[in-house]
Design an enzyme around this catalytic site. Sequence first.
Site, PDB file in Angstrom:
ATOM      1  N   HIS A 104       0.839  -1.199   0.000  1.00 39.75           N
ATOM      2  CA  HIS A 104       0.000   0.000   0.000  1.00 39.75           C
ATOM      3  C   HIS A 104       0.878   1.255   0.000  1.00 39.75           C
ATOM      4  O   HIS A 104       0.641   2.193  -0.754  1.00 39.75           O
ATOM      5  CB  HIS A 104      -0.888   0.068   1.256  1.00 39.75           C
ATOM      6  CG  HIS A 104      -1.955  -0.956   1.322  1.00 39.75           C
ATOM      7  ND1 HIS A 104      -2.150  -1.730   2.455  1.00 39.75           N
ATOM      8  CD2 HIS A 104      -2.902  -1.343   0.443  1.00 39.75           C
ATOM      9  CE1 HIS A 104      -3.181  -2.537   2.256  1.00 39.75           C
ATOM     10  NE2 HIS A 104      -3.652  -2.323   1.032  1.00 39.75           N
TER      11      HIS A 104
ATOM     12  N   LYS B 100     -20.896  -4.119   7.661  1.00 40.63           N
ATOM     13  CA  LYS B 100     -20.018  -5.285   7.793  1.00 40.63           C
ATOM     14  C   LYS B 100     -19.223  -5.188   9.076  1.00 40.63           C
ATOM     15  O   LYS B 100     -18.801  -4.120   9.489  1.00 40.63           O
ATOM     16  CB  LYS B 100     -19.030  -5.344   6.615  1.00 40.63           C
ATOM     17  CG  LYS B 100     -19.611  -5.889   5.346  1.00 40.63           C
ATOM     18  CD  LYS B 100     -18.490  -6.070   4.337  1.00 40.63           C
ATOM     19  CE  LYS B 100     -18.991  -6.681   3.061  1.00 40.63           C
ATOM     20  NZ  LYS B 100     -17.906  -6.839   2.079  1.00 40.63           N
TER      21      LYS B 100
ATOM     22  N   ARG C 258      -1.712  -6.095  -8.473  1.00 41.81           N
ATOM     23  CA  ARG C 258      -0.718  -7.134  -8.225  1.00 41.81           C
ATOM     24  C   ARG C 258      -0.706  -8.171  -9.331  1.00 41.81           C
ATOM     25  O   ARG C 258       0.326  -8.721  -9.652  1.00 41.81           O
ATOM     26  CB  ARG C 258      -1.003  -7.835  -6.891  1.00 41.81           C
ATOM     27  CG  ARG C 258      -0.849  -6.944  -5.697  1.00 41.81           C
ATOM     28  CD  ARG C 258      -1.371  -7.629  -4.468  1.00 41.81           C
ATOM     29  NE  ARG C 258      -2.809  -7.849  -4.668  1.00 41.81           N
ATOM     30  CZ  ARG C 258      -3.666  -8.116  -3.724  1.00 41.81           C
ATOM     31  NH1 ARG C 258      -3.257  -8.224  -2.484  1.00 41.81           N
ATOM     32  NH2 ARG C 258      -4.939  -8.287  -3.980  1.00 41.81           N
TER      33      ARG C 258
ATOM     34  N   SER D  41      -3.374  -7.279   2.681  1.00 48.01           N
ATOM     35  CA  SER D  41      -3.714  -7.202   4.106  1.00 48.01           C
ATOM     36  C   SER D  41      -4.138  -8.559   4.639  1.00 48.01           C
ATOM     37  O   SER D  41      -3.815  -8.921   5.777  1.00 48.01           O
ATOM     38  CB  SER D  41      -4.837  -6.184   4.329  1.00 48.01           C
ATOM     39  OG  SER D  41      -4.400  -4.892   4.023  1.00 48.01           O
TER      40      SER D  41
END
Length: 169
Positions: free
Chosen positions: A18, A42, A92, A130
Site C-alpha cells: 500500500h 459489515k 498485483r 492485508s
Amino acid sequence: MKKIAVCPGSFDPVTLGHLDIINRASKLFDKVIVLVSFNPNKSGAAFTVKERMEMIIETTGHLDNVVVDCYSGLLADYLKHTGAVAIVKGLRAVSDFEYEFQMALANKKLYDGAETMFLTTTGENMFLSSSVVREIASFGGDITDFVPASIKDRIFDRLFDQQKSKTEE
C-alpha cells in the site's frame, strides 16, 4: 488547479505494498487522499477505522502532500465532493485488474470526472495483501518484510492475540 488523487482501500492493516503505491502517487499528484473506506453494515475488521487511519498517518507523515480520510459512501460521490481528478489503485496480478476495471467503469458511469489510474506493484509486493498479513500474524509468523517497522508490533500483537482468544474459546 491542484490535481488531487484518491487512493481508496480498507487498509486492514496498511502494508508495504500500500505504502509503495501511496508514495508513487504522491509524486504524480499535488495532493493524495488515502481514503479508508468501510462498510458500516459489515463487521469483522481487525482494526477500527480510527486505528487504520492512525497507522497510515504514522507511516506517511514524511509525505507532505498526503492526507488521510475515511468514508462509507460511494467513491464517485467522494471524488465529486473533494474535487479529486483520479482514483489510484495498485495492481498485483491480472485477477486484480478484472475487478478493478469493473469498478473503474462503474465509477466513471456514476461520475464522469472519475478517472482511474492503475499502478503496478513492485515484484517484491506481488503476493502482498492485508489478508496475507492478517493470516501470517494470527499464527505467530514474522511480518517484518510486509508492514512498516513502526507499526509492526501493533499489528502483530492485535492479530496474534485475536487468534489466541479464538482458540481458547
